[in-house]
Scaffold this active site. Structure first.
Site, PDB file in Angstrom:
ATOM      1  N   ASP A  67       0.814  -1.215   0.000  1.00 38.17           N
ATOM      2  CA  ASP A  67       0.000   0.000   0.000  1.00 38.17           C
ATOM      3  C   ASP A  67       0.850   1.269   0.000  1.00 38.17           C
ATOM      4  O   ASP A  67       2.066   1.217   0.176  1.00 38.17           O
ATOM      5  CB  ASP A  67      -0.963   0.001   1.203  1.00 38.17           C
ATOM      6  CG  ASP A  67      -0.297  -0.464   2.493  1.00 38.17           C
ATOM      7  OD1 ASP A  67       0.942  -0.374   2.596  1.00 38.17           O
ATOM      8  OD2 ASP A  67      -1.013  -0.911   3.403  1.00 38.17           O
ATOM      9  N   ASN A 147      -7.761  -3.150  14.131  1.00 41.44           N
ATOM     10  CA  ASN A 147      -9.125  -3.457  13.692  1.00 41.44           C
ATOM     11  C   ASN A 147      -9.142  -4.596  12.669  1.00 41.44           C
ATOM     12  O   ASN A 147     -10.136  -4.821  11.997  1.00 41.44           O
ATOM     13  CB  ASN A 147      -9.786  -2.201  13.098  1.00 41.44           C
ATOM     14  CG  ASN A 147      -9.032  -1.652  11.889  1.00 41.44           C
ATOM     15  OD1 ASN A 147      -8.046  -2.252  11.436  1.00 41.44           O
ATOM     16  ND2 ASN A 147      -9.482  -0.527  11.353  1.00 41.44           N
ATOM     17  N   HIS A 149      -7.234  -4.806   9.957  1.00 39.91           N
ATOM     18  CA  HIS A 149      -6.950  -4.470   8.563  1.00 39.91           C
ATOM     19  C   HIS A 149      -5.648  -5.126   8.095  1.00 39.91           C
ATOM     20  O   HIS A 149      -4.714  -5.306   8.863  1.00 39.91           O
ATOM     21  CB  HIS A 149      -6.994  -2.959   8.289  1.00 39.91           C
ATOM     22  CG  HIS A 149      -5.835  -2.148   8.765  1.00 39.91           C
ATOM     23  ND1 HIS A 149      -5.959  -1.141   9.688  1.00 39.91           N
ATOM     24  CD2 HIS A 149      -4.519  -2.160   8.429  1.00 39.91           C
ATOM     25  CE1 HIS A 149      -4.786  -0.581   9.902  1.00 39.91           C
ATOM     26  NE2 HIS A 149      -3.885  -1.184   9.147  1.00 39.91           N
ATOM     27  N   GLU A 154      -9.548  -1.952   5.067  1.00 36.26           N
ATOM     28  CA  GLU A 154     -10.206  -1.653   6.335  1.00 36.26           C
ATOM     29  C   GLU A 154     -11.470  -2.505   6.485  1.00 36.26           C
ATOM     30  O   GLU A 154     -11.958  -3.082   5.501  1.00 36.26           O
ATOM     31  CB  GLU A 154     -10.590  -0.168   6.362  1.00 36.26           C
ATOM     32  CG  GLU A 154      -9.411   0.798   6.309  1.00 36.26           C
ATOM     33  CD  GLU A 154      -8.747   1.011   7.678  1.00 36.26           C
ATOM     34  OE1 GLU A 154      -8.853   0.136   8.558  1.00 36.26           O
ATOM     35  OE2 GLU A 154      -8.117   2.068   7.856  1.00 36.26           O
TER      36      GLU A 154
HETATM   37  C1  GLP Z   1      -0.513   0.126   8.572  1.00 35.19           C
HETATM   38  C2  GLP Z   1      -0.163  -0.601   7.267  1.00 35.19           C
HETATM   39  C3  GLP Z   1      -0.415  -2.062   7.386  1.00 35.19           C
HETATM   40  C4  GLP Z   1       0.181  -2.535   8.686  1.00 35.19           C
HETATM   41  C5  GLP Z   1      -0.627  -2.004   9.819  1.00 35.19           C
HETATM   42  C6  GLP Z   1      -0.077  -2.334  11.196  1.00 35.19           C
HETATM   43  O1  GLP Z   1      -1.629   0.906   8.503  1.00 35.19           O
HETATM   44  N1  GLP Z   1      -0.809  -0.116   6.093  1.00 35.19           N
HETATM   45  O2  GLP Z   1       0.134  -2.738   6.273  1.00 35.19           O
HETATM   46  O3  GLP Z   1       0.169  -3.927   8.761  1.00 35.19           O
HETATM   47  O4  GLP Z   1      -0.834  -0.630   9.705  1.00 35.19           O
HETATM   48  O5  GLP Z   1       0.926  -1.464  11.558  1.00 35.19           O
HETATM   49  P1  GLP Z   1       1.888  -1.688  12.763  1.00 35.19           P
HETATM   50  O6  GLP Z   1       2.797  -2.811  12.366  1.00 35.19           O
HETATM   51  O7  GLP Z   1       2.632  -0.394  12.897  1.00 35.19           O
HETATM   52  O8  GLP Z   1       1.075  -2.016  13.948  1.00 35.19           O
END
Ligand code: GLP
Length: 252
Positions: A67, A147, A149, A154
């Protein structure tokens, strides 16, 4: 799903790096799906330490990031392009032509598209074409939002979704705000779809820390719900979930 619980974040990072490098050892031309966020930072640090610039482990690899934010330049300090350069690409011997990260401005479509929306649409369609041209993704690493995702899919995202522009939830924007010192956290992002993720031959999902424990517990119930995007992974036949003890604390 195969569940691996390790002691702490260090052990999780080592295990993920071991899986990544093991794949590259057996398949030097592997196509990887790569995540951003805090969770994979330790994995990248280990991979960089072991591979470095002089080792050819990444030389023939193709990568697709999951992304990117919409509306910021690739060079913005909060962009996932910047993140990937800082954590991986600047430190390994990789052919930059084989690196793919969605462009959240759709810049190269400027001449062919009248509006920003049209540019972004073309960028998303082209991302799917590039993945197909690479012969699909061999191994995708995922983090997971609180959540549920995955990528930026989402809650509510269809399991049939493809690369597209999405609206970020308030909780996700809040969770990622630290990367935007000016407070201007993007409201939208381009993400590969859940269907795109599920087409990856193998998937590794990593979750670390207390704040992921509830999402992990929900994932473990095998309930299938678009309200919890990560649940789509239970329909895939080769998923490994790596957890540290804190993330696993609500599992029985
Ligand atoms: C972000 C990314 C995701 C990631 C998630 C968790 O929003 N787009 O690909 O897996 O959040 O992030 P973190 O590893 O900082 O908890």
């Amino acid at each position: 799903m195969k569940w691996v619980v390790v002691d702490d974040y260090d052990a999780l990072s080592s295990e993920a790096a071991r899986l990544l490098l093991g794949r590259l050892a057996g398949q030097p031309e592997a196509v990887l799906g790569l995540p951003t966020g805090r969770t994979p930072e330790g994995m990248y640090a280990r991979v960089v330490k072991i591979c470095g610039k002089s080792d050819p482990c990444f030389r023939r690899v193709t990568t697709f990031n999951l992304d990117e934010y919409v509306g910021i330049q690739a060079s913005h300090p909060g962009s996932y392009f910047t993140y990937m350069k800082q954590h991986l690409f600047d430190h390994v011997d990789i052919d930059t032509r084989r690196i793919h990260i969605p462009d959240g401005l759709g810049t190269r479509w400027a001449r062919k598209a009248d509006s920003v929306e049209e540019r972004l649409k073309r960028e998303c369609a082209d991302y799917e074409v590039s993945i197909a041209a690479a012969g699909s993704i061999d191994l995708t690493f995922l983090g997971m939002g609180q959540n549920g995702h995955i990528g930026f899919n989402e809650p509510g995202a269809s399991f049939e979704s493809r690369t597209r522009v999405i609206e970020l939830s308030e909780s996700t924007r809040h969770a990622n705000a630290e990367h935007f010192a000016d407070g201007n956290v993007p409201t939208r992002a381009i993400t590969i779809g859940i269907a795109t993720i599920l087409e990856s031959h193998s998937i590794v999902l990593m979750a670390s820390g207390d704040r992921k424990a509830e999402a992990v517990a929900r994932l473990a119930t095998s309930e299938l719900s678009t309200g919890f995007p990560a649940s789509a992974l239970s329909t895939h036949r080769d998923v490994t979930v790596i957890l540290d003890r804190k993330a696993a604390r609500l599992l029985t």
